[in-house]
Design a protein around this motif. Sequence first.
Motif, PDB file in Angstrom:
ATOM      1  N   ASP A  25       0.821  -1.209   0.000  1.00 22.82           N
ATOM      2  CA  ASP A  25       0.000   0.000   0.000  1.00 22.82           C
ATOM      3  C   ASP A  25       0.858   1.263   0.000  1.00 22.82           C
ATOM      4  O   ASP A  25       0.431   2.318  -0.473  1.00 22.82           O
ATOM      5  CB  ASP A  25      -0.898   0.024   1.238  1.00 22.82           C
ATOM      6  N   GLY A  26       2.085   1.131   0.569  1.00 29.19           N
ATOM      7  CA  GLY A  26       2.975   2.287   0.681  1.00 29.19           C
ATOM      8  C   GLY A  26       3.627   2.685  -0.634  1.00 29.19           C
ATOM      9  O   GLY A  26       4.196   3.767  -0.738  1.00 29.19           O
ATOM     10  N   VAL A  27       3.574   1.788  -1.635  1.00 25.22           N
ATOM     11  CA  VAL A  27       4.121   2.137  -2.954  1.00 25.22           C
ATOM     12  C   VAL A  27       3.118   3.061  -3.611  1.00 25.22           C
ATOM     13  O   VAL A  27       2.045   2.656  -4.022  1.00 25.22           O
ATOM     14  CB  VAL A  27       4.325   0.878  -3.824  1.00 25.22           C
ATOM     15  N   ARG A  28       3.469   4.357  -3.653  1.00 29.12           N
ATOM     16  CA  ARG A  28       2.439   5.333  -4.000  1.00 29.12           C
ATOM     17  C   ARG A  28       2.175   5.444  -5.484  1.00 29.12           C
ATOM     18  O   ARG A  28       3.062   5.253  -6.307  1.00 29.12           O
ATOM     19  CB  ARG A  28       2.833   6.692  -3.411  1.00 29.12           C
ATOM     20  N   LYS A  29       0.930   5.765  -5.760  1.00 36.20           N
ATOM     21  CA  LYS A  29       0.498   5.907  -7.143  1.00 36.20           C
ATOM     22  C   LYS A  29       1.322   6.993  -7.844  1.00 36.20           C
ATOM     23  O   LYS A  29       1.657   6.866  -9.012  1.00 36.20           O
ATOM     24  CB  LYS A  29      -0.981   6.296  -7.150  1.00 36.20           C
ATOM     25  N   GLN A  84      13.502  -3.688   9.694  1.00 35.37           N
ATOM     26  CA  GLN A  84      12.229  -3.115  10.101  1.00 35.37           C
ATOM     27  C   GLN A  84      12.313  -1.594  10.127  1.00 35.37           C
ATOM     28  O   GLN A  84      11.433  -0.896   9.655  1.00 35.37           O
ATOM     29  CB  GLN A  84      11.873  -3.676  11.483  1.00 35.37           C
ATOM     30  N   ARG A  85      13.435  -1.084  10.661  1.00 36.90           N
ATOM     31  CA  ARG A  85      13.645   0.375  10.725  1.00 36.90           C
ATOM     32  C   ARG A  85      13.679   0.976   9.335  1.00 36.90           C
ATOM     33  O   ARG A  85      13.099   2.002   9.062  1.00 36.90           O
ATOM     34  CB  ARG A  85      14.987   0.667  11.418  1.00 36.90           C
ATOM     35  N   ARG A  86      14.423   0.299   8.443  1.00 40.79           N
ATOM     36  CA  ARG A  86      14.560   0.786   7.079  1.00 40.79           C
ATOM     37  C   ARG A  86      13.233   0.769   6.350  1.00 40.79           C
ATOM     38  O   ARG A  86      12.903   1.682   5.614  1.00 40.79           O
ATOM     39  CB  ARG A  86      15.563  -0.095   6.316  1.00 40.79           C
ATOM     40  N   ALA A  87      12.468  -0.297   6.612  1.00 39.96           N
ATOM     41  CA  ALA A  87      11.173  -0.429   5.939  1.00 39.96           C
ATOM     42  C   ALA A  87      10.221   0.668   6.399  1.00 39.96           C
ATOM     43  O   ALA A  87       9.411   1.162   5.624  1.00 39.96           O
ATOM     44  CB  ALA A  87      10.570  -1.807   6.224  1.00 39.96           C
ATOM     45  N   ALA A  88      10.361   1.079   7.659  1.00 39.33           N
ATOM     46  CA  ALA A  88       9.457   2.079   8.231  1.00 39.33           C
ATOM     47  C   ALA A  88       9.635   3.438   7.571  1.00 39.33           C
ATOM     48  O   ALA A  88       8.772   4.305   7.643  1.00 39.33           O
ATOM     49  CB  ALA A  88       9.679   2.180   9.733  1.00 39.33           C
ATOM     50  N   ARG A  89      10.805   3.633   6.914  1.00 42.13           N
ATOM     51  CA  ARG A  89      11.117   4.931   6.312  1.00 42.13           C
ATOM     52  C   ARG A  89      10.075   5.355   5.285  1.00 42.13           C
ATOM     53  O   ARG A  89       9.756   6.523   5.138  1.00 42.13           O
ATOM     54  CB  ARG A  89      12.491   4.829   5.646  1.00 42.13           C
ATOM     55  N   TRP A  90       9.527   4.366   4.548  1.00 42.78           N
ATOM     56  CA  TRP A  90       8.582   4.691   3.475  1.00 42.78           C
ATOM     57  C   TRP A  90       7.135   4.562   3.914  1.00 42.78           C
ATOM     58  O   TRP A  90       6.232   4.746   3.129  1.00 42.78           O
ATOM     59  CB  TRP A  90       8.832   3.808   2.260  1.00 42.78           C
ATOM     60  N   ALA A  91       6.951   4.181   5.162  1.00 41.36           N
ATOM     61  CA  ALA A  91       5.566   3.986   5.618  1.00 41.36           C
ATOM     62  C   ALA A  91       4.857   5.318   5.668  1.00 41.36           C
ATOM     63  O   ALA A  91       5.466   6.353   5.927  1.00 41.36           O
ATOM     64  CB  ALA A  91       5.557   3.326   6.990  1.00 41.36           C
ATOM     65  N   LYS A  92       3.540   5.282   5.408  1.00 43.21           N
ATOM     66  CA  LYS A  92       2.750   6.514   5.403  1.00 43.21           C
ATOM     67  C   LYS A  92       2.666   7.088   6.809  1.00 43.21           C
ATOM     68  O   LYS A  92       2.504   6.343   7.761  1.00 43.21           O
ATOM     69  CB  LYS A  92       1.354   6.209   4.896  1.00 43.21           C
TER      70      LYS A  92
END
Lengths: 261, 285
Positions: B175-179, B277-285
């Motif tokens: 879902d975080g991969v933005r349109k 997990q930390r790195r992944a959180a960077r792109w979270a909305k």
Amino acid sequence: MAPSAVFWLLLGGLYFFIPLLTTFLFSLKSNQTGKCCTAANYSWVIHNGEFWHTLKISFLLALETIVISLAIFVPTIYWVHLKVPKLRPVLAFLALIPFVVPPIVMVVGLLKFYQGSPNWFYAQPWGFLAGAYVILAFPYMYFSLDAGFRSIDVHTLTEASQSLGARWTTTLFKVILPNIRAAALAGSFLALAIVMGEYTIANLSAFHTFPIFIQYVNETQGFPAGALTLMSFGITWAAMGSLLLVGRKRGTRAAVVAGAR
Amino acid sequence: MRSGRRRLSFAWIATLPFFAYTILFLFLPAASVLIGAFQNDKSGYSLSNIRTLFHHPYIDAYEGSIKLSLVTAAIGGIAGLFIAYAALREGTPKWIRSTLTTFSGVAANFGGIPLAFAFIASLGPLGVLTLFFKNQLHFDITAHGFSLFSMTGIGLAYMYFQLPLMILVIAPAIDGVRKEWREASANLGASQFQFWRYVGIPVLMPSILGAIILLFGNAFAAYATAYGINSGANLITIFIGAYYSGNVLNNPHLAQAMAFGMFVVLAVMMIVYIPLQRRAARWAK
């Protein structure tokens, strides 16, 4: 829809339904002749005293686990949100530990540590087993409740309640608890699903719970085990369905992956 | 203010039961595994049990567990990713998404003994699918080398909770991969493939790896499912279980050492997982 999307969704759907369908067909076979179709296996289960007995034990264990968990975690998480938010990462870290210490490792430790403790605790499911299950339920309870507390304004609610002269206990039971009811229910249903399916700890510490009964039937009865398996799946559905139902309200995006593998 | 302080000093007592409980039921038992693993029968300290772990048959059981967990995590992770993407991508009706989440929630929680039996009823020697293949399609799966009691069979059953776990964990990341990113790359002339190769996959990578590690731990810790299918499987959890349910409890410290070994594997896993997990959180909305 893209053809590849249809393919992958179909694949996932088939993987989900085929084992259930085959278990259903299996459960309709006669235990004497191995031929289809009879409901005798279901009636065997329902008329089995041990089925009701172990189901009752597991259900009461689940209730006990839920009551103890809520009694311990609600005041703690409330207090941490209100007064010591610095402790929140500590709690979140603690809630991850049961993931690193799987049930089989936990039971080895519990058996060693509580060896020789009084019989009312060590030899009773209500003591030893419930004690272990509260820890198993901890992460799911914690993440549900934490999400619930984050969605309400703990400070304003508490101040409003206190300025009207309420004591801490009144604030907790009459103001906070009704506001996090959905989160508490979500955590409770996850705990229910875990306890009703937990096999590892019960087996290694030799208690006769519902999953132990299912395994006993698996080994000795064949076809009626299919009926039992589907009933157990029904319990999982009921718990998860209720979870989703209460989850519609705000602030209950709980961790939905529990399970007793 | 003063009265507020006084209230505070009483109310923190509310957190005491929690810490007392975790100490009594989590830390002290965990510590006793830790200590027990380094003891011998005469309650002296020794490394002999830990050393035993590196020999046959224990090292093979760890290897079996690690292999099974790696394979089911990788396959479950990749297939789960595709299924989740298929449900979330544009063009897929909205109801599919919520249906998939519900079913994944149920399937991820359906494990252990009942799951084992569902696979015995399907692919066991008398399973409905086995008989269907044999009688209707004249294809004998056992004659072609398949056995539910093998690692492949246990792995197939594990997939039943690995796939939905992957779907639940990875869906928020997808879902975080933005349109907007996709539109921007399309405006710059990138093809669908180029978008995923240079933008989508690199952004999702930490989430995907993190999720696969979670799946690894999930399978590594599993006991009941494997036990229900084959109580003699070459897995470390089965070995530990056999120590308690059988009559071979001559050296409980060996069981504690085996548990300690599992703990070490999972701790290493967590050390890899947390930075991802930390790195992944960077792109979270």
